[in-house]
Write a protein that holds these residues in place. Structure first.
Motif, PDB file in Angstrom:
ATOM      1  N   ARG A  99     -17.155  11.037  -3.674  1.00  0.00           N
ATOM      2  CA  ARG A  99     -16.316  11.780  -4.607  1.00  0.00           C
ATOM      3  C   ARG A  99     -16.723  11.589  -6.071  1.00  0.00           C
ATOM      4  N   PRO A 100     -16.927  10.349  -6.566  1.00  0.00           N
ATOM      5  CA  PRO A 100     -17.345  10.226  -7.982  1.00  0.00           C
ATOM      6  C   PRO A 100     -18.662  10.933  -8.277  1.00  0.00           C
ATOM      7  N   VAL A 101     -19.605  10.856  -7.348  1.00  0.00           N
ATOM      8  CA  VAL A 101     -20.893  11.520  -7.541  1.00  0.00           C
ATOM      9  C   VAL A 101     -20.723  13.035  -7.538  1.00  0.00           C
ATOM     10  N   ILE A 102     -19.891  13.539  -6.623  1.00  0.00           N
ATOM     11  CA  ILE A 102     -19.670  14.982  -6.531  1.00  0.00           C
ATOM     12  C   ILE A 102     -19.027  15.511  -7.803  1.00  0.00           C
ATOM     13  N   VAL A 103     -18.013  14.800  -8.313  1.00  0.00           N
ATOM     14  CA  VAL A 103     -17.343  15.236  -9.538  1.00  0.00           C
ATOM     15  C   VAL A 103     -18.332  15.274 -10.702  1.00  0.00           C
ATOM     16  N   ALA A 104     -19.163  14.253 -10.811  1.00  0.00           N
ATOM     17  CA  ALA A 104     -20.104  14.179 -11.930  1.00  0.00           C
ATOM     18  C   ALA A 104     -21.141  15.295 -11.860  1.00  0.00           C
ATOM     19  N   ILE A 105     -21.768  15.475 -10.692  1.00  0.00           N
ATOM     20  CA  ILE A 105     -22.882  16.418 -10.624  1.00  0.00           C
ATOM     21  C   ILE A 105     -22.385  17.861 -10.659  1.00  0.00           C
ATOM     22  N   THR A 106     -21.228  18.166 -10.051  1.00  0.00           N
ATOM     23  CA  THR A 106     -20.717  19.536 -10.130  1.00  0.00           C
ATOM     24  C   THR A 106     -20.271  19.886 -11.551  1.00  0.00           C
ATOM     25  N   SER A 107     -19.747  18.913 -12.284  1.00  0.00           N
ATOM     26  CA  SER A 107     -19.373  19.161 -13.676  1.00  0.00           C
ATOM     27  C   SER A 107     -20.602  19.483 -14.515  1.00  0.00           C
ATOM     28  N   LEU A 108     -21.647  18.680 -14.355  1.00  0.00           N
ATOM     29  CA  LEU A 108     -22.875  18.937 -15.102  1.00  0.00           C
ATOM     30  C   LEU A 108     -23.518  20.254 -14.693  1.00  0.00           C
ATOM     31  N   ASP A 109     -23.526  20.537 -13.394  1.00  0.00           N
ATOM     32  CA  ASP A 109     -24.106  21.796 -12.922  1.00  0.00           C
ATOM     33  C   ASP A 109     -23.370  22.997 -13.504  1.00  0.00           C
ATOM     34  N   PHE A 110     -22.039  22.920 -13.579  1.00  0.00           N
ATOM     35  CA  PHE A 110     -21.277  24.040 -14.122  1.00  0.00           C
ATOM     36  C   PHE A 110     -21.641  24.280 -15.585  1.00  0.00           C
ATOM     37  N   VAL A 111     -21.747  23.206 -16.355  1.00  0.00           N
ATOM     38  CA  VAL A 111     -22.107  23.356 -17.773  1.00  0.00           C
ATOM     39  C   VAL A 111     -23.506  23.931 -17.905  1.00  0.00           C
ATOM     40  N   TRP A 112     -24.453  23.396 -17.140  1.00  0.00           N
ATOM     41  CA  TRP A 112     -25.829  23.893 -17.207  1.00  0.00           C
ATOM     42  C   TRP A 112     -25.901  25.366 -16.797  1.00  0.00           C
ATOM     43  N   ASN A 113     -25.214  25.719 -15.725  1.00  0.00           N
ATOM     44  CA  ASN A 113     -25.286  27.097 -15.234  1.00  0.00           C
ATOM     45  C   ASN A 113     -24.612  28.071 -16.190  1.00  0.00           C
ATOM     46  N   PHE A 114     -23.470  27.689 -16.751  1.00  0.00           N
ATOM     47  CA  PHE A 114     -22.784  28.588 -17.671  1.00  0.00           C
ATOM     48  C   PHE A 114     -23.617  28.829 -18.932  1.00  0.00           C
ATOM     49  N   ASN A 115     -24.394  27.832 -19.331  1.00  0.00           N
ATOM     50  CA  ASN A 115     -25.221  27.959 -20.535  1.00  0.00           C
ATOM     51  C   ASN A 115     -26.639  28.433 -20.221  1.00  0.00           C
ATOM     52  N   GLN A 116     -26.856  28.929 -19.013  1.00  0.00           N
ATOM     53  CA  GLN A 116     -28.194  29.344 -18.605  1.00  0.00           C
ATOM     54  C   GLN A 116     -28.666  30.539 -19.433  1.00  0.00           C
ATOM     55  N   PHE A 117     -29.951  30.553 -19.743  1.00  0.00           N
ATOM     56  CA  PHE A 117     -30.515  31.652 -20.521  1.00  0.00           C
ATOM     57  C   PHE A 117     -31.883  32.079 -19.998  1.00  0.00           C
ATOM     58  N   SER A 118     -32.830  31.138 -19.942  1.00  0.00           N
ATOM     59  CA  SER A 118     -34.228  31.491 -19.723  1.00  0.00           C
ATOM     60  C   SER A 118     -34.473  32.137 -18.364  1.00  0.00           C
ATOM     61  N   LEU A 119     -33.869  31.601 -17.302  1.00  0.00           N
ATOM     62  CA  LEU A 119     -34.123  32.143 -15.967  1.00  0.00           C
ATOM     63  C   LEU A 119     -33.713  33.609 -15.877  1.00  0.00           C
ATOM     64  N   VAL A 120     -32.491  33.901 -16.302  1.00  0.00           N
ATOM     65  CA  VAL A 120     -31.979  35.267 -16.185  1.00  0.00           C
ATOM     66  C   VAL A 120     -32.677  36.194 -17.177  1.00  0.00           C
ATOM     67  N   TYR A 121     -33.034  35.684 -18.347  1.00  0.00           N
ATOM     68  CA  TYR A 121     -33.720  36.525 -19.337  1.00  0.00           C
ATOM     69  C   TYR A 121     -35.072  36.981 -18.811  1.00  0.00           C
ATOM     70  N   VAL A 122     -35.821  36.078 -18.208  1.00  0.00           N
ATOM     71  CA  VAL A 122     -37.133  36.443 -17.673  1.00  0.00           C
ATOM     72  C   VAL A 122     -36.982  37.391 -16.490  1.00  0.00           C
ATOM     73  N   LEU A 123     -35.947  37.182 -15.669  1.00  0.00           N
ATOM     74  CA  LEU A 123     -35.810  37.968 -14.448  1.00  0.00           C
ATOM     75  C   LEU A 123     -35.276  39.373 -14.720  1.00  0.00           C
ATOM     76  N   THR A 124     -34.198  39.507 -15.488  1.00  0.00           N
ATOM     77  CA  THR A 124     -33.567  40.817 -15.656  1.00  0.00           C
ATOM     78  C   THR A 124     -33.287  41.195 -17.107  1.00  0.00           C
ATOM     79  N   GLN A 125     -33.358  40.234 -18.037  1.00  0.00           N
ATOM     80  CA  GLN A 125     -32.997  40.464 -19.438  1.00  0.00           C
ATOM     81  C   GLN A 125     -31.575  41.010 -19.577  1.00  0.00           C
ATOM     82  N   GLY A 126     -30.708  40.636 -18.659  1.00  0.00           N
ATOM     83  CA  GLY A 126     -29.310  41.051 -18.731  1.00  0.00           C
ATOM     84  C   GLY A 126     -28.979  42.342 -18.030  1.00  0.00           C
TER      85      GLY A 126
END
Length: 303
Positions: free
Chosen positions: A223-250
């Motif tokens: 549980r502590p590991v899951i809470v930590a990594i899912t929190s970080l993943d959510f922040v990273w994914n919400f702030n994602q830019f480069s992957l989607v920009y290269v693939l579709t540019q929005g």
């Protein structure tokens, strides 16, 4: 002859070590080379961006930047394109984080078993992590190519995945899950290796099956590991830019325009730097609020 009780002398207060202040100074001297770049390249731009959010900064030589107060934030509230990007960002972040966790948990459980060539399998699982985002985006553009892509060849379809209004966002989500799995898998695998084997042995002796041991022993321990990594993943994914920009540019039609892509367009395509800075501040506030609610609920359930 009578014995007289003598009171022991009071203990002297502990004296501070003579070299304490000197050690503190030396510690700060050693930390300064690491703190200065952080202050210059992280804290400085953050404060500058917050200050710019309250101005009407725009591109152009003849434009004089003035204080705008809350005008940029008021404009955000009425901007339908901003709210659409926030909806797309929430769908993207929640979907990628959830699917990424489930896939990474399954892969971590597999790599935790005593398999042949387990070391090689663990190395291969880290390949997406070692690839630059631009390379990942270009590779998946080839995967989704309408004529020569492996997806259409395998499924026998002729769908233009990245230009279709229905399938563009799901296609991008699949790429996001694949590219983000390695770091989540590594963290979960480390957590699995720290689960005491005695707990599983005791559960097996009590007659608990594999699924019951996983549900009642492995998951609570993770549980502590899951809470930590899912929190970080959510922040990273919400702030994602480069992957989607290269693939579709929005595209197409803003179906994959994440909030960071919207901020990039407002700043570097239209030149509204103050408005883009306000958008960035709003994104930070939203992410922190959602993350705070999630962490509060997880900690409440754990207690």
């Amino acid at each position: 002859m009578t014995a007289t009780a003598t009171r022991p002398p009071p203990e002297a207060p502990p004296r501070r070590a003579a070299g304490g202040s000197r050690q503190t100074r030396e510690m700060w001297v050693l930390l300064l080379p690491a703190l200065v770049p952080v202050l210059i390249f992280s804290v400085g731009p953050l404060l500058y961006g917050i200050a710019m959010a309250f101005t009407d900064a725009e591109s152009g030589r003849n434009h004089v930047t003035r204080f705008a107060g809350l005008d940029n934030f008021a404009r955000l509230l009425g901007d339908e394109a901003f709210w659409q990007s926030m909806r797309v960002g929430m769908i993207w972040a929640v979907s990628v984080t959830a699917l990424q966790f489930l896939a990474s948990l399954g892969l971590a459980l597999l790599l935790h078993q005593r398999l042949r060539l387990r070391g090689l399998a663990r190395v291969l699982a880290m390949v997406p992590w070692a690839m630059p985002p631009v390379v990942i985006g270009l590779m998946w553009r080839l995967v989704y190519h309408p004529d020569a892509g492996i997806v259409n060849s395998t499924l026998g379809t002729d769908v233009n995945w990245l230009a279709d209004f229905t399938w563009a966002l799901p296609a991008v989500i699949v790429m996001g899950v694949w590219s983000g799995m390695p770091q989540t898998t590594v963290v979960l695998l480390a957590g699995l290796q720290n689960v005491p084997a005695e707990l599983h042995e005791a559960g097996a002796m009590d007659g608990a099956g594999t699924w019951r041991r996983f549900w009642n022993i492995t998951l609570p321990q993770l549980r502590p590991v899951i809470v930590a990594i899912t929190s970080l993943d959510f922040v990273w994914n919400f702030n994602q830019f480069s992957l989607v920009y290269v693939l579709t540019q929005g595209g197409p039609g803003g179906r994959t325009r994440l909030p960071m892509l919207f901020a990039y367009e407002e700043a570097f395509e239209y030149g509204f730097f103050g408005y883009a800075a306000a958008l960035g501040v709003a994104i930070v506030v939203v992410v922190l609020a959602l993350l705070g609610v999630y962490l509060w609920r997880q900690l409440r359930e754990a207690s």
